[in-house]
Design a protein around this motif. Structure first.
Motif, short mmCIF file in Angstrom:
data_model
loop_
_atom_site.label_atom_id
_atom_site.label_comp_id
_atom_site.label_asym_id
_atom_site.label_seq_id
_atom_site.Cartn_x
_atom_site.Cartn_y
_atom_site.Cartn_z
N PHE A 174 -15.73 50.85 63.89
CA PHE A 174 -16.62 51.61 64.77
C PHE A 174 -16.00 52.97 65.06
O PHE A 174 -14.78 53.16 64.95
N GLU A 215 -17.94 43.64 59.73
CA GLU A 215 -17.94 44.92 60.43
C GLU A 215 -16.80 45.77 59.87
O GLU A 215 -15.63 45.39 59.94
N TYR A 262 -21.25 51.41 65.08
CA TYR A 262 -20.58 50.46 64.18
C TYR A 262 -21.43 50.26 62.93
O TYR A 262 -22.64 50.54 62.91
#
Length: 818
Positions: A776, A773, A766
């Motif tokens: 991933f 974020e 990730y």
């Protein structure tokens, strides 16, 4: 009976008068609860009549030919039926514009063609307003009042509202204006006794909370850029007002407010140059008494700040867009592609200027002319009306899911999304259920909640949907549950504010042993943006102290717990370490605590004190061999700068080993910055988690790769020549490039076949930037992409087996492609 006596005739009138006085007194007492008598300068049961003039001019002072000006004149009446309640009436308005300048440079004005229409619109409706407690201003306009007329009346009200002065000569106040709540420098210039007679106010409009600079939204993918920075960075906007007050009654006798908006790139010393000047003048004419005490608030309630007025897109503008697209399509036939860039720029610019209704009606015609060009133009547009319709269109025509993923992710990156955009992204995420669309949803939710901090139905629907996906202790589809938990972690702060029950569901997943270890750890990490409460910390502490749990789950709980631990939490951790049986856990925690004690990071100084207190009667275990045992690494540095707040930076890494084979199963690298008095911010973080890599490394380091590498470099030893001849089918002296490529392809194919016979490794990586974020990736994605790279060669590996077809379905399901 005779003539009635005068005293008897006067009695009913006297009773009525007393009753009226009593009623008025009761009314004033009731009003005074929410509006003190000194909260407003305008007395009740009075009407204040003003002559109002407003002039707006633009251009460069001293260059008469390039200047333009508009002037409004009106009669303004402000009735006060109750304390802090007003009725504004405007009449006898005229609208004039410049037609020339006299020798002295003064503008010569004449009535505009629509002056009578403007006068009728200004006088058609009265405007009610209230100032409860003498602070925030609320307007109650009529339902059919045009927004641009209401904005003019807002300007009149804003110029009239002067707060009562205090004993201080100078002070800074936060006042309601047409630009929102503004920091205002309030100065009493002259007094007559204890009463101010002249007051001045000054404010920087760029600091007002509703000052909306103009900018052109664009797509993150756009090559044709709009105004990417707010116009406020290029324009200096200020306002100053001068008030003359009645020394006896304290109301406004005269008000002169001047605004200046200066375009800085074309200015001299940021003071003179191209700009706009607005001057408003109000002069009191009369203050007669009134008898009406009625004030009805009405059904519509708005604030004093300006509302944006959306100009309707005329039919000719829509026709121009269609014509531009038709010309673009003809270029290929006419072989005049040199004009394509200019025409496409024109098309995108015209689309940005259309209203939502115009795009809705025009889109079918544009698609009929050329759907590929229309798609490209909508992606480049970046405006809400474009991005919303492009998602609807892609869904309607059943476009390639991979294309839908890319477009949805890009649309979600546009700042300040509308509620409609958020709804469309949410609908797409529910249908696609892919990594790209769900991560896009998390970005859109965060961006939307920044500009709309209140609870909306769109946000509630999203929160409820996510909570449904992790019910039953996260025991649903493993891959999808893992994805949902990662996405929740990305917008945890927003979700926690909307539905606190979501955190309880996540904690249930943490405590449950039913889901896989991967899901349990993902549930712990989903708490990373949520506010740590005592109950949450207790669950994390118990998870860490449970020696029956896997070591990496315990360490995940430990790291989450250490975001905001109590003294009791750290005491229990330190007391546990000497008798901890799991060497990986012991070594990691010991190294992490040691790094806290040695850290120079500013943001953990309080944590350092707690650790020192816990270690007064204990000692940390010795940190063991970094090649075999899990460990935390930190490098931090703080600096003090003259006249500035101290700053610090930290680089941190985690390395968590598998106790069975001494290979790392989790790695993380993160950089943190603390500066300018702000809380620490994670600049970027990258992490990798995996298992089953030993068989893979064995295959990768086998003879298959070595043979190909030696052959390409021309360094094949004589002892292995026979092996290469048998393997590739040609000798070292053979120079046929195609055969060499065939040999490499055969070697890669054999490597993949070797890997199939080994245990398939699992890995997820990730990337986070500034706490967000981005997504991933799984090792399986890279494996299948490697196969795709070989598919364009007729003798290369093809997807022919049942397992390959299954892998293809899995990959495209995850990636969102058919």
């Amino acid at each position: 009976m005779g003539r009635p006596r005068p005293a008897l005739l006067a009695l009913p009138a006297l009773l009525l008068l007393l009753a009226g006085a009593r009623a008025e007194k009761e009314m004033l007492e009731n009003v005074s609860v929410v509006c003190p008598r000194d909260a407003t300068r305008f007395k009740h049961l009075r009407k204040y009549t003003y002559n109002y003039e407003a002039e707006s001019s633009s251009g460069v002072p001293g260059t008469a030919d390039s200047r333009s000006a508009t002037r409004i004149n009106c009669k303004v009446e402000l009735e006060v039926p109750q304390l802090c309640s007003f009725i504004l009436k405007t009449s006898q308005c005229t609208l004039k514009e410049v037609y020339g300048f006299n020798p002295e440079g003064r503008a010569l004005l004449k009535k505009t063609k629509n002056s009578e229409e403007f006068a009728a619109a200004m006088s058609r409706y009265e405007l009610k307003l209230a100032i409860p407690e003498g602070k925030q201003v609320f307007l109650y306009p009529e339902k059919d009042e045009p927004t641009h007329i209401l904005n003019i009346k807002r300007g009149i009200i804003s110029a009239l509202l002067v707060p009562p002065e205090t004993e201080e000569t100078k002070q800074v106040l936060f006042l309601d204006t047409v630009y929102g709540n503004c920091s205002t420098h309030f100065t009493v210039k002259t007094r007559k006794g204890n009463v101010a007679t002249e007051i001045s106010t000054e404010r920087d409009l760029g600091q007002c909370d509703r000052f909306k600079p103009i900018r052109t939204g664009i797509s993150p993918l756009a090559l044709i850029k709009g105004m990417t920075h707010p116009l406020s960075t290029l324009i200096s906007s200020s306002q100053s007002c001068q008030y003359t007050l009645d020394a006896k009654r304290k109301h406004v006798a005269e008000a002169i407010c001047k605004e200046q908006h200066l375009f800085l790139p074309f200015s001299y010393k940021n003071m003179y140059g191209m700009g706009v000047q607005v001057t408003q003048t109000l002069k009191l004419e009369d203050t007669p008494k009134i008898n009406s005490r009625f004030f009805g608030e009405g059904t519509k309630k708005v604030g004093l700040a300006f509302e944006s007025t959306k100009s309707t897109s005329p039919l000719k503008q829509a026709e121009a867009v269609l014509k531009t697209l038709q010309e673009l399509k003809k270029l290929t036939i006419s072989e005049q592609n040199i004009q394509r860039a200019n025409l496409f720029h024109k098309l995108v610019t015209e689309l940005r200027g259309l209203s939502d209704e115009a795009v809705t009606s025009l889109l079918p015609q544009l698609i009929e002319v050329s759907s590929p060009i229309t798609l490209q133009a909508l992606v480049q547009c970046g405006q809400p009306q474009c991005s919303t319709h492009i998602l609807q269109w892609l869904k309607r025509v059943h476009a390639n899911p991979l294309l839908i993923d890319v477009v949805t992710y890009l649309v979600a990156l546009i700042p300040e999304p509308s509620a409609q955009q958020l709804r469309e992204i949410f609908n797409m995420a529910r249908e696609q259920r892919s990594r790209a669309t769900l991560y896009a949803l998390s970005h859109a939710v965060n961006n939307y909640h920044k500009t709309n901090p209140t609870v909306t139905q769109e946000l509630l629907d999203i929160a409820n949907y996510l909570m449904e996906q992790i019910q039953d202790d996260c025991t649903g589809d493993e891959d999808y549950t893992y994805l949902i938990l990662r996405v929740i972690g990305n917008m945890g702060q927003t979700m926690e504010q909307l539905t606190p029950e979501l955190k309880s569901s996540i904690l249930n997943c943490v405590q449950s042993t039913k889901p896989s270890l991967m899901i349990q750890k993902a549930a712990i990490q989903a708490l990373r943006k949520m506010e740590p409460k005592d109950k949450d910390q207790e669950v994390l502490l118990q998870t860490f102290l449970d020696d029956a749990s896997p070591g990496d789950k315990r360490l995940a709980a430990y790291l989450m717990l250490m975001r905001s631990p109590s003294q009791a939490d750290i005491n229990k951790i330190v007391q546990l370490l000497p008798r901890e049986q799991n060497e990986q856990v012991k070594n990691f925690v010991a190294s992490h605590i040691a790094n806290i004690l040695n850290s120079e990071e500013l943001d953990i100084q309080d944590l350092k004190k707690l650790v020192k207190e816990a270690l007064k009667e204990s000692q940390l275990p010795t940190v063991m061999d970094f090649r075999k045992f899990s460990r935390n690494y930190q490098l931090s540095k703080s600096v003090s700068l003259p006249s500035l707040d101290p700053a610090s930076a930290k680089i941190e890494g985690n390395l968590i080993f598998d106790p069975n084979n001494y290979l790392p199963k989790e790695t993380m690298l993160k950089t943190t910055l603390t500066a300018f008095g702000f809380a620490s911010a994670d600049l970027f973080e990258i992490g990798l988690e995996g298992k089953g890599f030993e068989p893979t490394l064995e295959a990768l380091l086998g003879n298959s790769v070595n043979k190909a590498l030696y052959w390409v470099n021309g360094q094949v030893p004589d002892g292995v020549s026979k092996v290469l001849v048998d393997h590739f089918g040609y000798t070292k002296e053979d120079k046929r490039e195609q055969d060499m490529v065939n040999g490499m392809m055969f070697s890669v194919q054999k490597l993949i076949e070797d890997l199939k016979s080994k245990e398939v490794p699992e890995a997820r990586a990730y990337l986070r930037i500034l706490g967000e974020e981005l997504g991933f990736a799984k090792l399986h994605d890279l494996q299948f992409l490697g196969k795709l790279l070989l598919m364009d060669r007729p003798d290369a590996l093809m997807i022919t087996t049942a397992q390959d077809r299954k892998d293809a379905c899995t990959f495209f399901k995850d990636a969102g492609s058919p």
